[in-house]
Motif scaffolding. Structure first.
Motif, PDB file in Angstrom:
ATOM      1  N   VAL A 117      21.888  34.421  40.364  1.00 25.92           N
ATOM      2  CA  VAL A 117      21.413  33.288  41.175  1.00 25.92           C
ATOM      3  C   VAL A 117      21.524  33.633  42.668  1.00 25.92           C
ATOM      4  CG1 VAL A 117      21.930  30.889  41.819  1.00 25.92           C
ATOM      5  CG2 VAL A 117      21.846  31.548  39.408  1.00 25.92           C
ATOM      6  N   ILE A 118      22.612  34.320  43.031  1.00 26.08           N
ATOM      7  CA  ILE A 118      22.758  34.730  44.445  1.00 26.08           C
ATOM      8  C   ILE A 118      21.645  35.730  44.798  1.00 26.08           C
ATOM      9  CG2 ILE A 118      24.299  35.770  46.155  1.00 26.08           C
ATOM     10  CD1 ILE A 118      26.675  34.855  44.448  1.00 26.08           C
ATOM     11  N   LEU A 119      21.381  36.638  43.848  1.00 27.28           N
ATOM     12  CA  LEU A 119      20.288  37.591  44.091  1.00 27.28           C
ATOM     13  C   LEU A 119      18.973  36.835  44.323  1.00 27.28           C
ATOM     14  CD1 LEU A 119      19.289  40.622  44.023  1.00 27.28           C
ATOM     15  CD2 LEU A 119      18.518  40.068  41.721  1.00 27.28           C
ATOM     16  N   ASP A 120      18.672  35.872  43.449  1.00 25.76           N
ATOM     17  CA  ASP A 120      17.430  35.099  43.600  1.00 25.76           C
ATOM     18  C   ASP A 120      17.369  34.436  44.970  1.00 25.76           C
ATOM     19  OD1 ASP A 120      16.506  35.709  41.081  1.00 25.76           O
ATOM     20  OD2 ASP A 120      17.325  33.916  40.140  1.00 25.76           O
ATOM     21  N   LEU A 121      18.491  33.883  45.381  1.00 24.39           N
ATOM     22  CA  LEU A 121      18.502  33.182  46.667  1.00 24.39           C
ATOM     23  C   LEU A 121      18.118  34.112  47.805  1.00 24.39           C
ATOM     24  CD1 LEU A 121      21.586  30.893  46.176  1.00 24.39           C
ATOM     25  CD2 LEU A 121      19.328  30.148  46.926  1.00 24.39           C
ATOM     26  N   VAL A 122      18.706  35.299  47.840  1.00 20.83           N
ATOM     27  CA  VAL A 122      18.423  36.169  48.990  1.00 20.83           C
ATOM     28  C   VAL A 122      17.004  36.739  48.901  1.00 20.83           C
ATOM     29  CG1 VAL A 122      20.846  36.629  49.468  1.00 20.83           C
ATOM     30  CG2 VAL A 122      19.606  38.210  47.991  1.00 20.83           C
ATOM     31  N   VAL A 123      16.546  37.009  47.675  1.00 21.34           N
ATOM     32  CA  VAL A 123      15.169  37.509  47.518  1.00 21.34           C
ATOM     33  C   VAL A 123      14.173  36.426  47.959  1.00 21.34           C
ATOM     34  CG1 VAL A 123      13.434  38.155  45.783  1.00 21.34           C
ATOM     35  CG2 VAL A 123      15.704  39.200  45.708  1.00 21.34           C
ATOM     36  N   LEU A 124      14.449  35.188  47.574  1.00 22.38           N
ATOM     37  CA  LEU A 124      13.514  34.113  47.917  1.00 22.38           C
ATOM     38  C   LEU A 124      13.594  33.714  49.390  1.00 22.38           C
ATOM     39  CD1 LEU A 124      13.741  31.957  44.667  1.00 22.38           C
ATOM     40  CD2 LEU A 124      11.807  33.360  45.439  1.00 22.38           C
ATOM     41  N   VAL A 125      14.780  33.821  49.979  1.00 18.81           N
ATOM     42  CA  VAL A 125      14.877  33.538  51.421  1.00 18.81           C
ATOM     43  C   VAL A 125      14.064  34.583  52.192  1.00 18.81           C
ATOM     44  CG1 VAL A 125      16.425  33.547  53.417  1.00 18.81           C
ATOM     45  CG2 VAL A 125      17.080  32.316  51.366  1.00 18.81           C
ATOM     46  N   ASP A 172      20.755  45.340  33.909  1.00 17.06           N
ATOM     47  CA  ASP A 172      19.627  44.399  33.866  1.00 17.06           C
ATOM     48  C   ASP A 172      19.954  43.228  34.784  1.00 17.06           C
ATOM     49  OD1 ASP A 172      20.872  42.079  32.460  1.00 17.06           O
ATOM     50  OD2 ASP A 172      21.169  43.581  30.900  1.00 17.06           O
ATOM     51  N   TRP A 173      18.960  42.367  34.968  1.00 19.65           N
ATOM     52  CA  TRP A 173      19.166  41.170  35.789  1.00 19.65           C
ATOM     53  C   TRP A 173      18.914  39.912  34.955  1.00 19.65           C
ATOM     54  CZ3 TRP A 173      21.888  41.346  39.953  1.00 19.65           C
ATOM     55  CH2 TRP A 173      21.827  42.432  40.834  1.00 19.65           C
ATOM     56  N   PHE A 174      19.356  39.915  33.714  1.00 22.24           N
ATOM     57  CA  PHE A 174      19.164  38.701  32.914  1.00 22.24           C
ATOM     58  C   PHE A 174      19.812  37.526  33.649  1.00 22.24           C
ATOM     59  CE2 PHE A 174      18.835  40.926  28.491  1.00 22.24           C
ATOM     60  CZ  PHE A 174      17.649  41.509  28.915  1.00 22.24           C
ATOM     61  N   GLY A 175      19.129  36.397  33.649  1.00 23.05           N
ATOM     62  CA  GLY A 175      19.654  35.230  34.366  1.00 23.05           C
ATOM     63  C   GLY A 175      19.065  35.093  35.761  1.00 23.05           C
ATOM     64  N   SER A 176      18.228  36.067  36.139  1.00 20.52           N
ATOM     65  CA  SER A 176      17.598  35.982  37.464  1.00 20.52           C
ATOM     66  C   SER A 176      16.162  35.485  37.308  1.00 20.52           C
ATOM     67  CB  SER A 176      17.601  37.361  38.126  1.00 20.52           C
ATOM     68  OG  SER A 176      16.608  37.417  39.117  1.00 20.52           O
ATOM     69  N   LEU A 177      15.865  34.404  38.004  1.00 23.06           N
ATOM     70  CA  LEU A 177      14.509  33.845  37.994  1.00 23.06           C
ATOM     71  C   LEU A 177      13.505  34.872  38.510  1.00 23.06           C
ATOM     72  CD1 LEU A 177      12.981  30.997  37.808  1.00 23.06           C
ATOM     73  CD2 LEU A 177      13.326  30.878  40.267  1.00 23.06           C
TER      74      LEU A 177
END
Ligand code: NAI
Length: 512
Positions: free
Chosen positions: A428-436, A99-104
């Motif tokens: 959080v790193i995943l969110d960053l790259v997805v949002l970039v 899962d990706w719990f903790g990912s916005l």
């Protein structure tokens, strides 16, 4: 570019057009201009019609992690592979699946309105408001000064359950970090024994090599994002003639100046390759020469220092207290942890970089309330980090918040937070790259820019939610309060599909 994704949220409005490769929204951007005269705040609402265009074709996303074999890098890679290969594993609490719990982006939802039949609020997954990259489609690569492959790195990190480590071994063992830049001056001496995978040669030749690595990744993807998740470096001195302008910095690299840090070399390599560069650690990688270079090359940079645990909580709690009209006056934050990050931060110069980014996180909240705080008044605030090897990645954060309440009263709140640090950081790193990647597809046409479409400024302040010390364009407002940072991202996404900001007034259930 990969496939054109059908939207999961379709807005029926003349202001929102789904036109082939783009979603185009006519958006009324409103704000207020305030002047103070004779003790009166004069407020003038202003509005501007802008167009926002979002590309619907997703980029094949390549992520290059600096510090790939570290706890964060290996945990993120393991989680992506576990999702890709649908790995399940047994634990004493039963069978687990990824899962990706903790990912916005992957595990939070956004309200998009009220049900047309019963008026109940309707929430959709964050990732479905606009087309976003599926984490399973992300290609990961990177560098590390340690030669351990990703299977060894995951085992060394000891973050994930051993059954999961075993199942992931076939998918991770062939991931080999590329040799990296190692300069003893910038990370703790206790990291030396790890450094068996280092690039030889001058700074200039190392930048060329990093650029070649990035170009290789570019051949496999449409957009490469470089993320610094390597050890925290000591703060570098910002020297006139060296770090102050883009040209001086490029010259200093050619001349092999001793005060150019590895993270600066990575940032320069990424910027020159027109790849977004994200700084997940607290050191001052974004010296003026780097920010100028990014603006000149039209590359994006974002940072500093992932906001994941104690600091994230702080930017919620202090905002909540001050928002209630309660005055926090003293905050003591203790941490102890036993992972390699803790080992590196045990060294004074590296700790100093962390201390600064951890303490600045309440600044905007304090200045927002002139009833509680006089101009220049500071909260008495201390941050301590101790290294306790036995605990590994299980970080303990203990915080005491003392606040003044009514009529001379004091209120003390004590928090004790225990969890694996990297399981907070990886999403959080995943969110960053997805949002970039998403940000790279968004452009604005303002009344001044028309007919040109403007991208986001090179400092991606819109990603402040994920950073302890957000980097914004010069003169821009730094926002630390987590709820405002989240609202910014969500309202921007809503704007991209022509929806007004979320206002929570819910008049329908308050006035009949
Ligand atoms: P780690 O120590 O496990 O991993 C860092 C990796 O970077 C190591 O594998 C090391 O060999 C490598 N490395 C060091 N210098 C390098 C260089 N010049 N080039 C390539 N690789 C290099 O640390 P962890 O826990 O993964 O954290 C990484 C960074 O993220 C640290 O700076 C930490 O302060 C920061 N951070 C971590 C948070 C968390 O919750 N885990 C939150 C905020 C920031």
């Amino acid at each position: 570019m990969t496939s054109l994704k059908m939207p999961s949220v379709l807005v029926e409005s003349p202001n929102t057009v789904y036109d082939g490769d783009f979603i185009e929204a006519n958006y009324r951007y409103t704000s207020n201009r305030v002047t103070q005269k004779d003790g009166i705040f004069q407020v003038k609402p202003v509005e501007e019609n802008i167009k926002i265009r979002t590309g619907r074709k997703l980029n094949k996303l390549g992520v290059m992690l600096v510090g790939w074999g570290g706890n964060n890098g290996s945990t993120l890679t393991a989680a992506i592979e576990a999702h890709k290969h649908k790995v399940t594993w047994n634990t004493k609490r039963g069978l687990k699946k990824p899962d990706w719990f903790g990912s916005l982006t992957q595990s939070s939802t956004v309200n998009i309105g009220y049900d047309s039949t019963d008026g109940s609020p309707v929430y959709v997954p964050f990732k479905d408001v606009l087309p976003t990259v599926d984490p399973e489609e992300i290609l990961v690569d990177g560098w590390d000064i340690s030669s351990a492959d990703l299977n060894q790195a995951v085992r060394r990190a000891a973050v994930l359950d051993v059954n999961l480590q075993d199942k992931l071994e076939p998918f991770l063992k062939d991931f080999q970090p590329r040799p990296s830049v190692y300069k003893e001056k910038f990370i703790a001496q206790n990291q030396r024994e790890r450094a068996d995978n280092v690039l030889p040669g001058s700074d200039a030749s190392m930048v060329d090599r990093l650029r070649a690595d990035i170009r290789e990744m570019k051949r496999r993807s449409d957009l490469v994002v470089v993320v610094w998740t390597a050890n925290t470096e000591s703060l570098c001195p910002v020297l006139q003639g060296v770090h102050d302008t883009a040209d001086n910095l490029l010259r200093a690299i050619q001349e092999g100046h001793a005060d150019i840090s590895p993270s600066v070399l990575f940032a320069v390599a990424a910027i020159l390759e027109k790849c977004p560069f994200i700084n997940g650690s607290p050191q001052n990688t974004f010296v003026p020469g780097v920010t100028e270079l990014a603006a000149r090359e039209g590359s994006w940079i974002a940072g500093d220092d992932f906001k994941t645990g104690q600091t994230r909580m702080k930017s919620v709690l202090v905002d909540f207290l001050v928002g209630c009209g309660i005055k926090p006056v003293a905050i003591a934050s203790y941490n102890h942890l036993g992972n390699n990050d803790g080992r590196n931060l045990h060294s004074k110069p590296q700790f100093e970089a962390k201390r600064v980014s951890k303490t600045n996180v309440i600044d905007d909240i304090v200045v927002s309330n002139s009833i509680l705080y006089q101009p220049g008044e500071k909260v008495d605030h201390t941050v301590v980090i101790e290294y306790l090897p036995y605990l590994g990645d299980s970080k303990r954060a203990m915080d005491e918040y003392t606040s003044e309440i009514m009529m001379g009263g004091l209120n003390t709140i004590v928090l004790h937070n225990v969890c694996e640090d990297s399981l907070l950081a990886a999403p959080v790193i995943l969110d960053l790259v997805v949002l970039v990647e998403l940000a790279s597809r968004i452009a604005f046409q303002t009344q001044h820019s028309s007919p040109d479409w403007l991208p986001f400024t090179s400092e991606l302040g819109v990603l402040s939610y994920m950073f302890k010390a957000p980097v914004v364009p010069q003169g821009g407002n730094i926002v630390n309060a987590l709820s405002k940072q989240r609202a910014c991202i969500i309202n921007l996404m809503r704007a991209c599909i022509g929806l007004p900001p979320e206002h929570h007034i819910d008049l329908e259930s308050k006035v009949h």
